[in-house]
Design a protein around this motif. Structure first.
Motif, mmCIF file in Angstrom:
data_model
loop_
_atom_site.group_PDB
_atom_site.id
_atom_site.type_symbol
_atom_site.label_atom_id
_atom_site.label_comp_id
_atom_site.label_asym_id
_atom_site.label_seq_id
_atom_site.Cartn_x
_atom_site.Cartn_y
_atom_site.Cartn_z
ATOM 1 N N GLU A 61 6.196 29.351 87.677
ATOM 2 C CA GLU A 61 5.893 30.026 88.940
ATOM 3 C C GLU A 61 6.755 31.283 89.068
ATOM 4 O O GLU A 61 7.978 31.200 89.064
ATOM 5 N N ARG A 86 7.850 28.724 96.535
ATOM 6 C CA ARG A 86 6.956 28.252 95.482
ATOM 7 C C ARG A 86 5.645 29.010 95.502
ATOM 8 O O ARG A 86 5.234 29.538 96.529
ATOM 9 N N ASP A 87 4.988 29.022 94.356
ATOM 10 C CA ASP A 87 3.620 29.509 94.238
ATOM 11 C C ASP A 87 2.710 28.283 94.311
ATOM 12 O O ASP A 87 2.348 27.716 93.283
#
Length: 121
Positions: A61, A86-87
Motif C-alpha cells: 500500500e 491505509r489504502d
C-alpha cells in the motif's frame, strides 16, 4: 538492559520497518514461531511465514503509515496506540488501532490487534 533486548526498542524497530515498508527488517523483529491475533483471541497468523505473507500484501500500500499516539511498557509487554493510514479497497482512510506485543528476548513472540473505527479521507 541493552537496546537490542529492550522490549520497547524491539517494538520501535518493528514500527520503523513497517513504516519503511521493509519486509526483511520487519520480519527480523519477529520470532520464527510468532503468533498474531485479532483481539482478543482469534488467531490470524501462526509462524513467521504466515506473518510475512500477510504483511507483504499490506506493505504494498503506497500510503501505508502508522502514527504512534502512545506507548505503554510493562515488563515484556508493549502496548501501542496508533492511527494507521491505509489504502482500503474503498479508498484512502485511517483506522485507530491498539497493538499489544509480547517480546521474548529480542523478538516479538505474540501480537494482539484491536481495531477501532475506520475513517475515509
Amino acid at each position: 538492559m541493552s537496546p537490542r533486548h529492550d522490549p520497547a526498542a524491539v517494538v520501535q524497530r518493528q514500527l520503523d520497518a513497517y513504516n519503511a515498508r521493509d519486509i526483511d527488517a520487519l520480519m527480523a523483529t519477529y520470532a520464527e514461531d510468532v503468533e498474531h491475533y485479532e483481539f482478543p483471541s482469534t488467531l490470524v497468523a501462526k509462524g513467521a511465514n504466515d506473518v510475512r505473507a500477510r504483511l507483504a500484501v499490506r506493505l504494498q500500500e503506497s500510503d501505508l503509515h502508522a502514527r504512534l499516539l502512545g506507548r505503554t511498557v510493562m515488563g515484556n509487554l508493549v502496548i501501542d496506540h496508533e492511527i494507521v493510514t491505509r489504502d482500503f479497497p474503498e479508498g484512502l482512510g485511517t483506522i485507530e488501532m491498539i497493538a499489544m506485543y509480547e517480546v521474548t528476548g529480542n523478538r516479538i513472540s505474540r501480537g494482539w490487534f484491536k481495531f477501532g473505527e475506520k475513517r475515509m479521507m
